[in-house]
Structure formats: structure tokens, C-alpha cells
Design a protein around this motif. Structure first.
Motif, short mmCIF file in Angstrom:
data_model
loop_
_atom_site.label_atom_id
_atom_site.label_comp_id
_atom_site.label_asym_id
_atom_site.label_seq_id
_atom_site.Cartn_x
_atom_site.Cartn_y
_atom_site.Cartn_z
N ALA A 31 0.85 -1.20 0.00
CA ALA A 31 0.00 0.00 0.00
C ALA A 31 0.88 1.24 0.00
O ALA A 31 2.03 1.22 0.44
N THR A 33 2.64 4.50 1.06
CA THR A 33 3.11 4.88 2.40
C THR A 33 3.02 6.38 2.59
O THR A 33 3.23 7.16 1.66
N GLU A 39 0.71 1.48 8.16
CA GLU A 39 -0.17 0.78 7.20
C GLU A 39 0.02 -0.72 7.40
O GLU A 39 1.07 -1.27 7.05
N ASN A 42 1.43 -3.17 4.82
CA ASN A 42 2.86 -3.16 4.53
C ASN A 42 3.68 -3.92 5.58
O ASN A 42 4.90 -4.03 5.43
#
Length: 76
Positions: A31, A33, A39, A42
Motif C-alpha cells: 500500500a 506509504t 499501514e 505493509n
């Protein structure tokens, strides 16, 4: 501090950029950043990057590890 960043595909390539740039081995994340916003998607990429970096230092391929802050909450 103004430092040129050199993206490398592996540690052997990264070392060819020093001392002219800061070599960085890029590991793709799931995803987008945003600094300061953890996130969870990640998390696996973060864990993989730590494993690879430690392995590279243990094998003598690289001499040091430098990270940005790591949001441990998304790793578990």
C-alpha cells in the motif's frame, strides 16, 4: 543534509553506488506509504526488509543497517 539516493535491486549493486550516493535496496510494499501513518498491509514488507538486511550484514554483504522509524504495531 543533502544526500543523493541510489536505488539498487540487490546489495551487490548497492555497494557500487557508495561513496557517491546512499545506496538503498528497494523492497516493494502493498500500500502507498505516508510518513507517520502506519499501514498494516505493509507489515509483511517491513518484516522482509528487516530479515534481508540482517541476513546481508551477517553474510558480510553489507556493513550496516539504517531504517526509518518502524511502526511495530503493524507487524503483529
Amino acid at each position: 543534509l543533502s544526500v543523493e539516493i541510489a536505488i539498487a535491486s540487490d546489495p551487490a549493486e548497492a555497494s557500487s553506488h557508495a561513496p557517491f550516493a546512499l545506496p538503498v535496496v528497494d523492497i516493494p510494499v502493498a500500500a502507498r506509504t505516508v510518513a507517520g501513518v502506519p499501514e498494516a498491509a505493509n507489515g509483511p514488507a517491513v518484516i522482509e526488509s528487516i530479515r534481508r538486511a540482517v541476513g546481508d550484514v551477517k553474510r558480510g554483504v553489507m556493513r550496516a543497517i539504517v531504517t526509518n522509524p518502524i511502526a511495530k504495531s503493524v507487524l503483529y
